[in-house]
Design an enzyme around this catalytic site. Sequence first.
Site, PDB file in Angstrom:
ATOM      1  N   TRP A 106       0.863  -1.310   0.039  1.00 55.04           N
ATOM      2  CA  TRP A 106      -0.068   0.057   0.070  1.00 55.04           C
ATOM      3  C   TRP A 106       0.896   1.246   0.002  1.00 55.04           C
ATOM      4  CZ3 TRP A 106      -4.157  -1.009  -1.837  1.00 55.04           C
ATOM      5  CH2 TRP A 106      -5.047  -2.034  -1.703  1.00 55.04           C
ATOM      6  N   ASP A 177      -2.068   6.441   6.431  1.00 60.43           N
ATOM      7  CA  ASP A 177      -3.223   5.572   5.997  1.00 60.43           C
ATOM      8  C   ASP A 177      -3.256   4.381   7.015  1.00 60.43           C
ATOM      9  OD1 ASP A 177      -4.799   3.581   4.680  1.00 60.43           O
ATOM     10  OD2 ASP A 177      -3.244   3.140   2.957  1.00 60.43           O
ATOM     11  N   LYS A 201     -12.660  -2.114   6.595  1.00 67.57           N
ATOM     12  CA  LYS A 201     -11.783  -3.044   7.520  1.00 67.57           C
ATOM     13  C   LYS A 201     -12.454  -3.050   8.837  1.00 67.57           C
ATOM     14  CE  LYS A 201      -8.889  -3.346   3.860  1.00 67.57           C
ATOM     15  NZ  LYS A 201      -7.917  -2.276   3.070  1.00 67.57           N
TER      16      LYS A 201
HETATM   17  C1  PLP Z   1      -7.510  -1.920   1.942  1.00 71.17           C
HETATM   18  C2  PLP Z   1      -6.324  -1.103   2.045  1.00 71.17           C
HETATM   19  C3  PLP Z   1      -6.259   0.038   1.183  1.00 71.17           C
HETATM   20  C4  PLP Z   1      -7.084   0.103  -0.179  1.00 71.17           C
HETATM   21  O1  PLP Z   1      -8.465   0.475   0.053  1.00 71.17           O
HETATM   22  P1  PLP Z   1      -9.509   0.620  -0.789  1.00 71.17           P
HETATM   23  O2  PLP Z   1     -10.702   1.213  -0.164  1.00 71.17           O
HETATM   24  O3  PLP Z   1      -9.930  -0.489  -1.438  1.00 71.17           O
HETATM   25  O4  PLP Z   1      -9.018   1.818  -1.809  1.00 71.17           O
HETATM   26  C5  PLP Z   1      -5.331   1.144   1.321  1.00 71.17           C
HETATM   27  N1  PLP Z   1      -4.507   0.766   2.284  1.00 71.17           N
HETATM   28  C6  PLP Z   1      -4.495  -0.297   3.214  1.00 71.17           C
HETATM   29  C7  PLP Z   1      -3.794  -0.239   4.150  1.00 71.17           C
HETATM   30  C8  PLP Z   1      -5.419  -0.993   3.092  1.00 71.17           C
HETATM   31  O5  PLP Z   1      -5.290  -1.828   4.051  1.00 71.17           O
END
Ligand code: PLP
Length: 365
Positions: A106, A177, A201
Amino acid sequence: MKVQTQRAFNFNAGPSALPISVLEKAQAELIDFRGTGMSVMELSHRSSTYEEVHNQAINSLKLLLSIPDQYEVLFLQGGASLQFSMIPMNFLQQGKKAGYVMTGSWSEKALSEAKLFGDVFQAASTKEEGSYRSIPKVGDLKFNSDDAYLHLTSNNTIYGTQWTDFPDTGDVPLIADMSSDILSKPIDVNKFALIYAGAQKNLGPSGVTVVIIRKDLLEQANTNIPTMLKYSTHAKNNSLYNTPPTFGIYMLGEVLNWAREIGGLTAIAEQNETKAKLIYDAIDTSNGFYHGHAEPDSRSLMNLTFNLKSKELEKSFLELAKQEGFVGINGHRSIGGCRVSAYNAVPIDACKAFSEFMVEFQKKN
Ligand SMILES: *Cc1c(COP(=O)(O)O)cnc(C)c1O
């Protein structure tokens, strides 16, 4: 063996398990939402009934995370992935550089989007020293006091590592993030200029992206960008500039209410530690039958990654796990292996059952 007769042991990495009480409440309110004679999906996003849902979700998040007044909470669309672009579009000014801490796939995606907009550099990377098994030491991060911002990924969903303490970056805005560990433990929001997370999540269903942004950052943003991609557009309009994902925001609000009811982030953090310990203990007492991907001091409490001695054994482990009703144990398609995602809504009993399964499997093999 199952905890509830019709509920799976859901260890999916995202979208992931939601609290059963939230699903039941949504079900009970679906057809006639609070006396309106329609579902929350059918309400006008300009109605006072919807507005209450919207504002309650914002306030619940502020309460749970103790978000100070100088921050705005935004509900956006496009997932965490659109944030990879919006952040540099808004905050990577000409003549400045943005630092990225590389701890997994990511971070790589975030970095490559930022490259499209300006100058970027790696503030640290744990790729070379063994495929992202660890989190760099806070003191080893390289950045300058005039950088546009420093970006990190607080929990690495694919590799199974997680930050425990965050750097003090002084005047450099720290951006995180937190898609896969927001709300899993108390955090000090004051350390961050911007926090973002896709909801699917720990927060609710997919379709909503939460952004927590310090207000002074809004004033420093670049202006020559599309209206919908400016944070200030959404901040000025309480995330109601256009039609927001109303049902997702309603669900998110209910997940936040649930989190408050079960004792807030301190209680949730304790539960998450108990859950992760069940699985990590099965790994650590296996005499190498199972080996964790992450260095012990960088282990994630949300995504627990491990391998077995051989590919064949791993295959039969995953097959049997599936037969026994454990869903989502396969590692990410990019790295393979096994991964248990034990997000907030995954019950302790599910982790207990899986750790017993691990011990049993080892005995038989
Ligand atoms: C799942 C995830 C993403 C991507 O998220 P989307 O909402 O599908 O764009 C980005 N960063 C992390 C750390 C993730 O776990």
